[in-house]
Design a protein around this motif. Sequence first.
Motif, PDB file in Angstrom:
ATOM      1  N   THR A  39       1.624  -0.934  -0.188  1.00 59.98           N
ATOM      2  CA  THR A  39      -0.489  -0.226  -0.450  1.00 59.98           C
ATOM      3  C   THR A  39       0.898   1.038  -0.084  1.00 59.98           C
ATOM      4  OG1 THR A  39      -0.028   0.244   2.413  1.00 59.98           O
ATOM      5  CG2 THR A  39      -1.908  -0.823   1.301  1.00 59.98           C
ATOM      6  N   ASP A  70      -4.279  -2.125  -3.959  1.00 60.62           N
ATOM      7  CA  ASP A  70      -5.237  -1.894  -2.705  1.00 60.62           C
ATOM      8  C   ASP A  70      -3.894  -0.168  -2.259  1.00 60.62           C
ATOM      9  OD1 ASP A  70      -6.542  -1.602  -0.802  1.00 60.62           O
ATOM     10  OD2 ASP A  70      -6.697  -3.329  -0.794  1.00 60.62           O
ATOM     11  N   GLY A  71      -4.776   0.612  -1.634  1.00 63.23           N
ATOM     12  CA  GLY A  71      -3.999   0.912  -0.662  1.00 63.23           C
ATOM     13  C   GLY A  71      -4.105   2.717  -1.253  1.00 63.23           C
TER      14      GLY A  71
END
Length: 395
Positions: A39, A70-71
């Motif tokens: 992330t 993601d992130g």
Amino acid sequence: MLAFCINIFSVNAQQPADAKTGLAPTPPMGWMTWNYFGTDINENIIREIADAMVANGMVKAGYDHIMIDDGWQGGRDNKNNIIPDPKKFPSGIKALADYVHSKGIKLGIYSDAAQLTCAGYTASLGFEEQDAKTFASWGIDYLKYDYCHAPSDSNTAKIRYKKMADALRNSGHPITFSICEWGGRQPWFWAAGVGGQLWRTTGDIRDSWKSMMYNLDINAKLDAFAGRGHWNDPDMLIVGLRGSKGPAGDLGGSGCNDIEYQSNMSLWCIMASPLIATNDIRNMNEEAKRILLNEEAIAVDQDALGKQGERKVADSVLNVFVKPLANGDVAIAILNRSSATQDASFDFKDLGLDGKYEIRDLWQHKIIGKKEKNWKGKVLSHETKLFRLKKMSSK
Ligand code: GLA
């Protein structure tokens, strides 16, 4: 209600989504943030990666996506529009997409079919249409849609994935849809029918030989389900990670040697898998470059016929895969799973290939046999030979 749902999915499952969308006619290629950066991502990294992919020839070789995993999320604004983390992406995703597009690269993004993503960020359940429109307005070309924090049954998964697929289709921008529920609900039976162009067949790959073989063994059995616009996805390439920290280094991901990374490429290509690199390509060594940029291997993966190679020999030492190609050639891959060099010998006839063949070695980049009915040779521990066979006329 139950009968209604079953009916919908059994009808749709007959017709893969690509028939309507034309998306992903060959397996998607690119680079994804997850395995190396986790992330810990930002817009500068993405720009540097885009520059590196142009400079090192990856874009020219076909790696034409960057996927932000993601992130990236920063919650929702007061109109419930999903927004990027302002510290990581101060210029916004649209500006980043414009930059990446100017380099001839498409931009992918990530969300999840629940309220939160796997790493605990804002996700899309209940906001499918709004988020799809937002992604389209940014110029997003690809969505990886994860399944953390969602119920484990298959019906809910089909409903949630169909909802997002429909939203993407109505968003006004063509967006390839990557279904990521890790194979638990056998998505090969339904993912194309609900609107996915690819679906993960496995859990997360780690930077280790054991993990590569684990994902291989699941994916290798699913060749009947892959085809143009609908692909099995055994997860990212681990080529060049070299035991670096980050998600691919978790749970014993201690790194591979170059023979093993070359096998990763050969095996993913023979299985018509998405080719999504995930190492730090800004600082790649020559071996990782040589492996990722092997255009003859890439041509096997991207072949227009769209067949996933079938594993014809699957014993505990040697595996052989056979992949028919659009021009009538056949690719074969011979994998030595054992920890010792093996003397291998195969009659092509036993692999379903009659006649005589010219053999081209796609790693040595040369013809190694002219009118052969078989191949005999040494395969190093964890090596995969990748050959292209051309049938010779019988005269
Ligand atoms: C899951 C996915 C991974 C990655 C992470 C992000 O584990 O399978 O590929 O997207 O979530 O949190």
